[in-house]
Design a protein around this motif. Structure first.
Motif, PDB file in Angstrom:
ATOM      1  N   VAL A 298       0.839  -1.202   0.000  1.00  0.00           N
ATOM      2  CA  VAL A 298       0.000   0.000   0.000  1.00  0.00           C
ATOM      3  C   VAL A 298       0.872   1.250   0.000  1.00  0.00           C
ATOM      4  O   VAL A 298       0.617   2.212  -0.730  1.00  0.00           O
ATOM      5  CB  VAL A 298      -0.951  -0.007   1.222  1.00  0.00           C
ATOM      6  CG1 VAL A 298      -1.762   1.271   1.259  1.00  0.00           C
ATOM      7  CG2 VAL A 298      -1.864  -1.207   1.175  1.00  0.00           C
ATOM      8  N   THR A 299       1.932   1.235   0.809  1.00  0.00           N
ATOM      9  CA  THR A 299       2.806   2.404   0.875  1.00  0.00           C
ATOM     10  C   THR A 299       3.485   2.663  -0.460  1.00  0.00           C
ATOM     11  O   THR A 299       3.560   3.802  -0.919  1.00  0.00           O
ATOM     12  CB  THR A 299       3.873   2.198   1.973  1.00  0.00           C
ATOM     13  OG1 THR A 299       3.213   1.859   3.180  1.00  0.00           O
ATOM     14  CG2 THR A 299       4.685   3.454   2.170  1.00  0.00           C
ATOM     15  N   ILE A 300       3.994   1.613  -1.097  1.00  0.00           N
ATOM     16  CA  ILE A 300       4.679   1.798  -2.382  1.00  0.00           C
ATOM     17  C   ILE A 300       3.709   2.346  -3.420  1.00  0.00           C
ATOM     18  O   ILE A 300       4.043   3.291  -4.157  1.00  0.00           O
ATOM     19  CB  ILE A 300       5.310   0.469  -2.859  1.00  0.00           C
ATOM     20  CG1 ILE A 300       6.511   0.128  -1.978  1.00  0.00           C
ATOM     21  CG2 ILE A 300       5.743   0.573  -4.313  1.00  0.00           C
ATOM     22  CD1 ILE A 300       7.149  -1.197  -2.282  1.00  0.00           C
ATOM     23  N   VAL A 301       2.507   1.789  -3.458  1.00  0.00           N
ATOM     24  CA  VAL A 301       1.520   2.289  -4.413  1.00  0.00           C
ATOM     25  C   VAL A 301       1.260   3.775  -4.168  1.00  0.00           C
ATOM     26  O   VAL A 301       1.305   4.589  -5.093  1.00  0.00           O
ATOM     27  CB  VAL A 301       0.203   1.479  -4.316  1.00  0.00           C
ATOM     28  CG1 VAL A 301      -0.906   2.175  -5.094  1.00  0.00           C
ATOM     29  CG2 VAL A 301       0.417   0.072  -4.830  1.00  0.00           C
ATOM     30  N   GLN A 302       1.059   4.123  -2.897  1.00  0.00           N
ATOM     31  CA  GLN A 302       0.798   5.530  -2.591  1.00  0.00           C
ATOM     32  C   GLN A 302       2.000   6.405  -2.939  1.00  0.00           C
ATOM     33  O   GLN A 302       1.868   7.517  -3.433  1.00  0.00           O
ATOM     34  CB  GLN A 302       0.435   5.677  -1.109  1.00  0.00           C
ATOM     35  CG  GLN A 302      -0.949   5.132  -0.811  1.00  0.00           C
ATOM     36  CD  GLN A 302      -1.278   5.176   0.656  1.00  0.00           C
ATOM     37  OE1 GLN A 302      -0.394   5.265   1.500  1.00  0.00           O
ATOM     38  NE2 GLN A 302      -2.559   5.103   0.977  1.00  0.00           N
ATOM     39  N   PHE A 303       3.188   5.867  -2.677  1.00  0.00           N
ATOM     40  CA  PHE A 303       4.420   6.598  -2.965  1.00  0.00           C
ATOM     41  C   PHE A 303       4.543   6.878  -4.460  1.00  0.00           C
ATOM     42  O   PHE A 303       4.833   7.997  -4.880  1.00  0.00           O
ATOM     43  CB  PHE A 303       5.601   5.744  -2.474  1.00  0.00           C
ATOM     44  CG  PHE A 303       6.924   6.448  -2.479  1.00  0.00           C
ATOM     45  CD1 PHE A 303       7.218   7.405  -1.523  1.00  0.00           C
ATOM     46  CD2 PHE A 303       7.883   6.130  -3.429  1.00  0.00           C
ATOM     47  CE1 PHE A 303       8.451   8.039  -1.518  1.00  0.00           C
ATOM     48  CE2 PHE A 303       9.119   6.765  -3.424  1.00  0.00           C
ATOM     49  CZ  PHE A 303       9.405   7.718  -2.468  1.00  0.00           C
ATOM     50  N   LEU A 304       4.280   5.848  -5.264  1.00  0.00           N
ATOM     51  CA  LEU A 304       4.409   6.003  -6.716  1.00  0.00           C
ATOM     52  C   LEU A 304       3.336   6.942  -7.263  1.00  0.00           C
ATOM     53  O   LEU A 304       3.638   7.821  -8.080  1.00  0.00           O
ATOM     54  CB  LEU A 304       4.333   4.636  -7.405  1.00  0.00           C
ATOM     55  CG  LEU A 304       5.522   3.713  -7.086  1.00  0.00           C
ATOM     56  CD1 LEU A 304       5.355   2.365  -7.780  1.00  0.00           C
ATOM     57  CD2 LEU A 304       6.843   4.367  -7.512  1.00  0.00           C
ATOM     58  N   VAL A 305       2.108   6.767  -6.789  1.00  0.00           N
ATOM     59  CA  VAL A 305       1.030   7.653  -7.235  1.00  0.00           C
ATOM     60  C   VAL A 305       1.379   9.098  -6.891  1.00  0.00           C
ATOM     61  O   VAL A 305       1.253  10.010  -7.703  1.00  0.00           O
ATOM     62  CB  VAL A 305      -0.307   7.239  -6.569  1.00  0.00           C
ATOM     63  CG1 VAL A 305      -1.359   8.323  -6.782  1.00  0.00           C
ATOM     64  CG2 VAL A 305      -0.781   5.914  -7.120  1.00  0.00           C
ATOM     65  N   ASN A 306       1.876   9.281  -5.684  1.00  0.00           N
ATOM     66  CA  ASN A 306       2.261  10.593  -5.210  1.00  0.00           C
ATOM     67  C   ASN A 306       3.337  11.210  -6.102  1.00  0.00           C
ATOM     68  O   ASN A 306       3.283  12.369  -6.479  1.00  0.00           O
ATOM     69  CB  ASN A 306       2.758  10.459  -3.772  1.00  0.00           C
ATOM     70  CG  ASN A 306       2.793  11.787  -3.057  1.00  0.00           C
ATOM     71  OD1 ASN A 306       1.810  12.507  -3.076  1.00  0.00           O
ATOM     72  ND2 ASN A 306       3.920  12.097  -2.469  1.00  0.00           N
ATOM     73  N   ARG A 308       3.971  10.449  -9.202  1.00  0.00           N
ATOM     74  CA  ARG A 308       3.425  10.704 -10.529  1.00  0.00           C
ATOM     75  C   ARG A 308       2.680  12.045 -10.538  1.00  0.00           C
ATOM     76  O   ARG A 308       2.854  12.846 -11.428  1.00  0.00           O
ATOM     77  CB  ARG A 308       2.497   9.561 -10.940  1.00  0.00           C
ATOM     78  CG  ARG A 308       1.663   9.873 -12.154  1.00  0.00           C
ATOM     79  CD  ARG A 308       1.116   8.633 -12.765  1.00  0.00           C
ATOM     80  NE  ARG A 308       2.183   7.818 -13.323  1.00  0.00           N
ATOM     81  CZ  ARG A 308       1.957   6.734 -14.075  1.00  0.00           C
ATOM     82  NH1 ARG A 308       0.736   6.355 -14.303  1.00  0.00           N
ATOM     83  NH2 ARG A 308       2.949   6.047 -14.564  1.00  0.00           N
ATOM     84  N   ILE A 309       1.869  12.272  -9.502  1.00  0.00           N
ATOM     85  CA  ILE A 309       1.131  13.534  -9.438  1.00  0.00           C
ATOM     86  C   ILE A 309       2.099  14.706  -9.332  1.00  0.00           C
ATOM     87  O   ILE A 309       1.896  15.756  -9.935  1.00  0.00           O
ATOM     88  CB  ILE A 309       0.160  13.547  -8.231  1.00  0.00           C
ATOM     89  CG1 ILE A 309      -0.870  12.438  -8.388  1.00  0.00           C
ATOM     90  CG2 ILE A 309      -0.558  14.889  -8.134  1.00  0.00           C
ATOM     91  CD1 ILE A 309      -1.747  12.261  -7.181  1.00  0.00           C
ATOM     92  N   GLU A 310       3.199  14.498  -8.629  1.00  0.00           N
ATOM     93  CA  GLU A 310       4.193  15.563  -8.472  1.00  0.00           C
ATOM     94  C   GLU A 310       4.732  16.007  -9.819  1.00  0.00           C
ATOM     95  O   GLU A 310       5.043  17.163 -10.017  1.00  0.00           O
ATOM     96  CB  GLU A 310       5.340  15.053  -7.598  1.00  0.00           C
ATOM     97  CG  GLU A 310       5.420  15.754  -6.265  1.00  0.00           C
ATOM     98  CD  GLU A 310       6.477  15.137  -5.374  1.00  0.00           C
ATOM     99  OE1 GLU A 310       7.532  14.735  -5.910  1.00  0.00           O
ATOM    100  OE2 GLU A 310       6.240  15.061  -4.162  1.00  0.00           O
ATOM    101  N   ARG A 311       4.888  15.050 -10.744  1.00  0.00           N
ATOM    102  CA  ARG A 311       5.410  15.401 -12.052  1.00  0.00           C
ATOM    103  C   ARG A 311       4.388  16.013 -12.906  1.00  0.00           C
ATOM    104  O   ARG A 311       3.804  16.861 -13.056  1.00  0.00           O
ATOM    105  CB  ARG A 311       5.865  14.170 -12.811  1.00  0.00           C
ATOM    106  CG  ARG A 311       7.041  13.583 -12.132  1.00  0.00           C
ATOM    107  CD  ARG A 311       7.949  12.838 -13.063  1.00  0.00           C
ATOM    108  NE  ARG A 311       9.098  12.429 -12.266  1.00  0.00           N
ATOM    109  CZ  ARG A 311       9.166  11.236 -11.673  1.00  0.00           C
ATOM    110  NH1 ARG A 311       8.218  10.370 -11.882  1.00  0.00           N
ATOM    111  NH2 ARG A 311      10.204  10.940 -10.925  1.00  0.00           N
TER     112      ARG A 311
END
Lengths: 311, 433, 294
Positions: A298-306, A308-311
């Motif tokens: 769950v953390t990795i998914v949230q980290f990656l989504v986060n 992606r949105i940052e970019r």
């Protein structure tokens, strides 16, 4: 305005000038980076990391806390798959999390926004909102189980609209989990409200003023200003909420002790019971690794989504 | 010797990582204190685990009494948390930081400690303790004894004589069966504001009796049908209102001391430890002032009324294998003492039910001020067969956990008695072993 | 940040549409009533704690709940100081909470700067590892951890608790996220001015992160103050007990002094409530009012 700049582009700029060879600079950055992390990492490594690494080893053994662990291979994990209690605890934990996470998040954010205003007496309400978090869990469990009892206040209120279930919530196998979730949300909201309150301070006020000038509605202002600026805080809150929900234990244990039957028996209690109560530390470790893996995913998914949105 | 799991794996990394000063060389860190030399007149200090020193004088009493006989041996107490004792002592044993002697609170974890090589074989001590200590057998595995019990609680039925009078019901005169108990509770209930009986939420208040009393009942057989009649009876009493229902006890977190002590219930099944508590609470005003007594716990049928069957785990002292060899003799002498009639008489005088039973011990017990002096109480104290609550096995804790789930499910009407027991049997078959 | 379209500036009044509404006073009253009811609901268990602390032990758990203690046992508040080492426990707890909070904020924010503002290989992996360890239930690795601590002689000392709690991943994670939400232009400007990374951490980031540090400090303080399991395993001697361990000693094998436990709990919550009352302005004054002025 400064906020319009593209953040990642800025971060690409390497400190210390750009003429040095890439490798040397990389090494230098790594060194500086580690110098920041090291003081914390020394303590963290000894106190947490080494025991956790050992836990991974334990999960493949049988160990009663005494003597040497006996290597088992994957036996603990195959046993977990067939273990009815484990399945029940997993199901209950997911049930709890699915409701606890969004409800707490929304409650905490709304409360933080409400208490970030300049209302008179807001300081008092902020303190009050934090009280559930500092009140002794024993007292919370005592009061809430009485409120939820068969002739308790909650059933009396429900009785007014004809919905009195006629049983004590924490002593009923279908109502126990909803009761646990409600009390948890009530208790954790103050904690996460505090984090959102801190996060709200990073939202530049000029942005609101500008938005207002553009004629943005309150909802648009929230959606276009507040929410994006709160993204790092929200990331923290969702990750922490997820982890806390997956490993919830003390409040549930005091409210229902996992019962009636196994109706509120959660994953952390399974681990506690197998380890501390039944002295199967190897098997308990295997359960802990499942919990760890779920949180990690769950953390990795949230980290990656986060990211992606940052970019 | 000392088994350290982390020694090989973790500590090497730990030392390398930060605190290089990992000075302790193997074996010597086991007991940090003094005096190795041992036998004869050399002073010896033994350390022993204990809990709640302020409110539990039994440990200091044993230490002092022993010191009076053996002036060169001092027993020093290390305090633990009463509620979390097992967790703390496990951590200490596992890390090699436990005292020379430690208490086994009950039989639940005895097998784990014995199997984990955390107990010294004390069969030679056991031989000298004598017949009167009936609980000694429970600490026997593979023909050897591993700890010596000093205390043996058993379960009685406490009854409020004043409330019996108020309801116009004659005081009981001997042991009764469970069916008679249920009738009595209903009669009392009809004649009183208080409930006829109170049953605390613990699983042992029901399962402990069922296991000890039902002929052929065996925790490890995988067949729990012996519980069914006991549950049927209690559910009927909850239904009639003669007994506060389990859900109310749970949700209001009722305490048994308040229920019986403030006359909310006329009868209650509880362990023998409550005798001393009730006397103390009546003295302090926490419990109301009323006449009470205790009788043998209700029986499965009338075949055991002469020698009533009850349950309870003996509390024992064991020796930590990491003890300095030079102190071993003194430690064994201490164990011989705690199991003896002398220690039993001393314990009885502070209201504790010792493991060693004799007429002298009974007499010492009933000399305690505030104790009911009627014949039935004396009979209950002196005559009974007490079987273990936790029969010794590595699986006991796991099975008890499953039965505890069944207990709450059945008593809250979440499942029928039949289904609850079937489910527990299925879980034991699938999850244990 | 994706807000550039909203940032074109022009002068305007700052009253919201809500504030301009004629019904505004009514909204205010309703809002306050809702808040007061909510506050009462939230304080109920705390009120129960206070009421229970004024009862006799056997009156704490009864059906129905007795909301007015009779007789009122003010003596509990005297007895707890006489009968127990409450003073000593408070001192130990205070010492631990202050030291741990200080170390956690210091090392946590320092490490967080490395995770947030420096780029180097393996950074994200290490960070995820940090966060993931939060998910491992402590009970599962408590015994091996206790063995390490015993081996290096830390068990049964206050240092054990400091080591245990001062380097938590939680603080690193919280501070990293806070630094992430501070606009990077500020540190960039300082870098151009020739400030090195340590200088930026000290001069720019720390002052801007005061709300973050304040919340971390408060949460760490509360967690340390209320921690039970950690001290239970590591602090054995009476003279190093904390409040929570001390209060648990009112529970012996068969009985519990519920009234005194509640008395102690009330006394133990008060300092935290006071600290929160005083410290809260630090949560609500941050970048918005200090950092980005002008």
């Amino acid at each position: 305005m400064t906020m319009a700049t593209d953040a990642p582009a800025v971060r690409e700029v390497q400190p210390g000038g750009s003429r040095k060879p890439r490798n040397a600079m990389r090494r230098r950055n790594t060194l500086i980076g580690w110098s920041f992390i090291l003081p914390n990492f020394l303590g963290f490594g000894l106190v947490t990391l080494i025991p956790v690494v050992f836990l991974f080893y334990m999960a493949f053994t049988e160990w009663s806390a005494f003597g040497d662990p006996e290597f088992l291979g994957f036996d603990n994990f195959t046993r977990l798959i067939g273990d009815g209690s484990f399945q029940t605890s997993l199901g209950n934990t997911l049930y709890y999390s699915v409701f606890h996470i969004p409800l707490t998040l929304v409650a905490a954010l709304s409360l933080a926004m409400l208490l970030n205003t300049k209302l008179r007496g807001v300081a008092f309400f902020r303190t009050a909102a934090f009280f559930p978090y500092i009140t002794a869990v024993v007292a919370i469990a005592a009061v809430w189980s009485q409120l939820f009892s068969a002739d308790g206040v909650i059933n009396q209120i429900l009785g007014v609209v004809g919905l009195d279930p006629g049983v004590g919530w924490t002593a009923d196998s279908t109502l126990a989990m909803p009761a646990v979730i409600l009390v948890s949300v009530w208790r954790d909201t103050g904690f996460f409200m505090l984090l959102y309150l801190a996060g709200l301070q990073t939202v530049p006020r000029t942005l609101y003023e500008a938005a207002r000038v553009d004629g943005a509605s309150a909802w648009q202002r929230f959606w276009n200003v507040t929410w994006p600026c709160l993204r790092p805080t929200t990331f923290f809150v969702t990750v922490m909420l997820t982890i806390q929900s997956l490993k919830v234990f003390d409040l549930v244990f005091l409210l229902t002790a996992g019962g009636p039957g196994q109706s509120t028996f959660v994953l952390a209690q399974f681990i506690y019971q197998k380890g501390i109560v039944e002295f199967e530390y190897g098997y308990a470790s295997a359960g802990a690794i499942v919990l760890f893996s779920m949180s990690l995913v769950v953390t990795i998914v949230q980290f990656l989504v986060n990211k992606r949105i940052e970019r | 010797m000392k088994h350290h799991v982390m020694r090989s794996a973790g500590v090497a990394i730990a030392a390398a990582l930060t605190l290089a000063a990992c000075s302790s060389d193997d074996g010597s860190s086991s007991t940090p204190d003094d005096t190795g030399s041992g036998s004869g007149d050399e002073p010896v200090t033994l350390t022993m685990s204990a809990w709640s020193l302020d409110s539990t004088p039994e440990f200091q009493l044993l230490a002092d009494e022993f010191n009076a006989i053996n002036p060169n041996v001092t027993v020093e107490l290390q305090e633990y948390d009463a509620a979390e004792y097992d967790t703390q002592i496990t951590a200490d044993l596992s890390a090699g930081a436990a005292p020379d002697l430690y208490i086994l609170k009950n039989l639940k974890y005895f097998a784990t400690f014995q199997d984990g090589e955390q107990l010294v074989d004390v069969s030679d001590v056991a031989d000298g303790v004598g017949e009167g200590n009936g609980a000694l057998d429970f600490y026997e595995v593979d023909g050897a004894t591993w700890a010596v019990p000093y205390r043996q609680d058993t379960w009685f039925t406490y009854y409020n004589k004043s409330l019996f009078d108020e309801a116009g019901i004659a005081h009981p005169e001997g042991a009764i069966t469970w069916d008679e108990y249920a009738d009595l509770a209903n009669q009392l209930n009809d004649g009183l504001d208080a409930t006829g009986s109170y049953q605390h939420s613990w699983q042992s208040t029901l399962q402990g009796f069922a296991l000890a009393q039902t002929p052929g009942a065996d925790l490890f057989s995988g067949d729990f049908s012996f519980l069914a009649p006991y549950y049927d009876r209690v559910l009927a009493m909850q239904e009639s209102g003669a007994q506060t229902d389990f859900a109310t006890v749970q949700t209001n977190q009722l305490t048994y001391q308040a229920q019986f002590g403030t006359q909310e219930a006329a009868m209650m099944n509880m362990g023998s430890w409550y005798v001393a508590t009730l006397i103390a609470q009546q003295e302090s005003g926490e419990a109301e002032d009323f006449e009470w007594g205790f009788m043998p716990a209700p029986q499965y049928d009338d075949s055991t009324l002469e020698t009533p069957v009850s349950f309870g785990d003996p509390t024992a002292v064991g020796i930590n294998p990491q003890i300095d060899e030079a102190k071993m003799d003194a430690a064994k002498e201490f164990l011989a003492f705690v199991g003896s009639e002398d220690a039993a008489s001393a314990l009885a005088q502070i209201g504790i039910k010792p493991a060693f039973a004799s007429d002298a011990v009974t007499e010492a017990y009933f000399s305690v001020a505030g104790l009911p002096q009627d014949e039935l109480s004396q009979f209950a104290f002196g005559t009974h067969e007490t079987l273990p609550e936790n029969p010794v096995s590595l699986d006991t804790a796991a099975i008890q956990n499953i039965l505890n789930d069944a207990h709450s499910a059945i008593l809250t009407d979440s499942v029928s008695v039949e289904d609850g027991i079937a489910e527990a049997q299925e879980r034991v078959a699938n999850e244990v072993g | 940040m994706t807000t550039s379209s909203l940032t074109s500036s022009s002068p305007s009044g700052s009253r919201t549409s809500l504030e301009r509404s004629p019904l505004y006073p009514l909204y205010r009253v309703i809002g306050y009533m809702a808040l007061i009811i909510a506050a009462a609901a939230v304080m109920l268990p705390f009120a129960w704690m206070i009421i229970s602390s004024l009862k006799m032990n056997n009156q704490v758990f009864t059906v129905p709940v007795q909301w007015i203690p009779d007789p009122v046992q003010w003596s509990n508040y005297i007895e707890i100081w006489q009968k127990s080492d409450m003073f000593l426990w408070t001192r130990n707890t205070l010492f631990l909470s202050v030291v741990i909070t200080f170390l956690q904020c210091l090392t946590g924010s320092f490490a967080a700067y490395g995770f947030s503002k420096m780029r180097f290989p393996g950074r994200d992996t290490l960070f995820l590892m940090y966060v993931a360890t939060i998910a491992v239930p402590w009970q599962a690795y408590m015994v091996p951890q206790f063995q390490i601590f015993t081996e290096i002689g830390l068990n049964n000392t206050l240092w054990a608790m400091i080591a245990l709690q001062a380097f938590g991943a939680f603080g690193v994670f919280l501070m990293r996220q806070y630094f992430e939400s501070i606009p990077p232009e500020l540190s960039e400007a300082a870098r151009v001015d020739g400030l090195n990374e340590y200088g930026i951490y000290r001069r720019i980031m720390l002052p801007l992160a005061i709300p973050g540090i304040a919340s971390l400090a408060l949460l760490t303080f509360v967690n340390t103050w209320n921690d039970f399991l950690g001290p239970l395993i590591y602090l054995r001697d009476r003279d190093i007990w904390t409040i929570q361990i001390g209060l648990n000693s009112f529970i012996d094998q068969y009985n519990a002094e519920h009234a005194l436990i509640m008395t102690g709990s009330v006394l133990s919550v008060l300092p935290i409530a006071l600290i929160f009352g005083f410290a809260q302005r630090y949560f609500v004054e941050g970048v918005a009012t200090t950092g980005l002025k002008g």
